[in-house]
Design a protein around this motif. Sequence first.
Motif, mmCIF file in Angstrom:
data_model
loop_
_atom_site.group_PDB
_atom_site.id
_atom_site.type_symbol
_atom_site.label_atom_id
_atom_site.label_comp_id
_atom_site.label_asym_id
_atom_site.label_seq_id
_atom_site.Cartn_x
_atom_site.Cartn_y
_atom_site.Cartn_z
ATOM 1 N N HIS A 133 3.649 1.716 10.381
ATOM 2 C CA HIS A 133 3.133 1.075 9.171
ATOM 3 C C HIS A 133 4.299 0.419 8.433
ATOM 4 N N ALA A 134 4.149 -0.848 8.051
ATOM 5 C CA ALA A 134 5.178 -1.574 7.290
ATOM 6 C C ALA A 134 4.796 -1.627 5.817
ATOM 7 N N MET A 135 5.764 -1.383 4.949
ATOM 8 C CA MET A 135 5.512 -1.307 3.519
ATOM 9 C C MET A 135 5.406 -2.690 2.889
ATOM 10 N N SER A 136 4.745 -2.729 1.742
ATOM 11 C CA SER A 136 4.621 -3.944 0.931
ATOM 12 C C SER A 136 5.432 -3.745 -0.348
ATOM 13 N N ILE A 137 5.230 -4.626 -1.342
ATOM 14 C CA ILE A 137 5.898 -4.447 -2.634
ATOM 15 C C ILE A 137 5.079 -3.566 -3.574
ATOM 16 N N TYR A 138 3.830 -3.271 -3.213
ATOM 17 C CA TYR A 138 2.922 -2.556 -4.103
ATOM 18 C C TYR A 138 2.961 -1.044 -3.875
ATOM 19 N N PRO A 139 2.493 -0.250 -4.858
ATOM 20 C CA PRO A 139 2.414 1.203 -4.660
ATOM 21 C C PRO A 139 1.530 1.555 -3.463
#
Length: 362
Positions: A40-46
Amino acid sequence: MNFEIPKYTHPNFSVDPFISFPNAKYLEVIKDGVAPENYHAMSIYPEYFKINNNWILASESRMDCVPVYKTEGIISVVEFRNLKIGDKVVVGRTEDGSEGIYLHTTGFLTTNAGADVFAFRSGRSRETAYSKDYDKLYDLLKYEKDNGYVVWVLGPAVIFDYDSRKALSSLIENGYVDAILAGNAMATHDLEAGLLGTALGQDIYTQESKYMGHYNHLDLLNKARNSGSIENLIKDYNIKESVVKSCVDNNIPLVLAGSIRDDGPLPPVFANVYEAQDEMRKHTRKATTLICLATTLHSIAAGNMTPSYTVTNDTVRPVYIYSIDVAEFAVNKLRDRGTLEVTTMVTNVQDFLVHLKNYLIK
């Protein structure tokens, strides 16, 4: 007007479908620096991860990195190159909770029921009026002085002018700067101005090109390398004023990342790009406000390292990002690269700094 941090609303995980959603799955890293398939790749959001039937917020995030389950209640967000054998990387590509992964974009959302769906001049350009943006930034910085961590990302244009150099030094000395991220050029030309009164050979006040002035920054670099450090250079040549000196005098971290075209460079410049990134990351992970001035690539780099939120004393608050440049292309590039939570202002950075100083420091 007193600034107030917007209240953050967590998702209600006590109701369906969140109750019935499965726990997040993870796979162990089997080779250093390589994530497992379907990571899973993270975004800028919580983002929240369901672990042992509890939804856990990743408290220190970064876009394009992977979540690693460390211990009970802790999700660490790690760059691919920093993954180690045995790290438990969360896997799954959905973000609606159905795989135990939930991306929350509306935590700080306020509604404007009267807003039109269609309206003229809804974008940001040289025609935009920025008075309200200035007013909000004034109030924000007064709040952040005592409550936040303000990181400035600077291009060399900020020190090509006498007044903007003095304004930035004054902001540093009065507590509105907690860290500076820049390149070799910004610090070199600032110190050149402090020693010789020029930046790239031009008088910083009259903009007049001096005879043989193209040697000035090279002479400065040579002296700095002979002195062995910026601190020694300032002492050896009795440099009385500069942005760099203000950082030294006020113990403000100054992270200088090298580039392929650097002259010299100055002694503290990081030649290794990943060492520079790690050092920048120490400050972007603490940032509550990020202000990027006249530097496209540095702004994109720092902006992509900075999430839209941070967690302080168990309180989730937004991170405010500003991108200021005289070119629309430069400020919009940061948005194009995924940093959506940014206020862009198309204006001269010298004027911007002087406006801030004149309002904040009487």
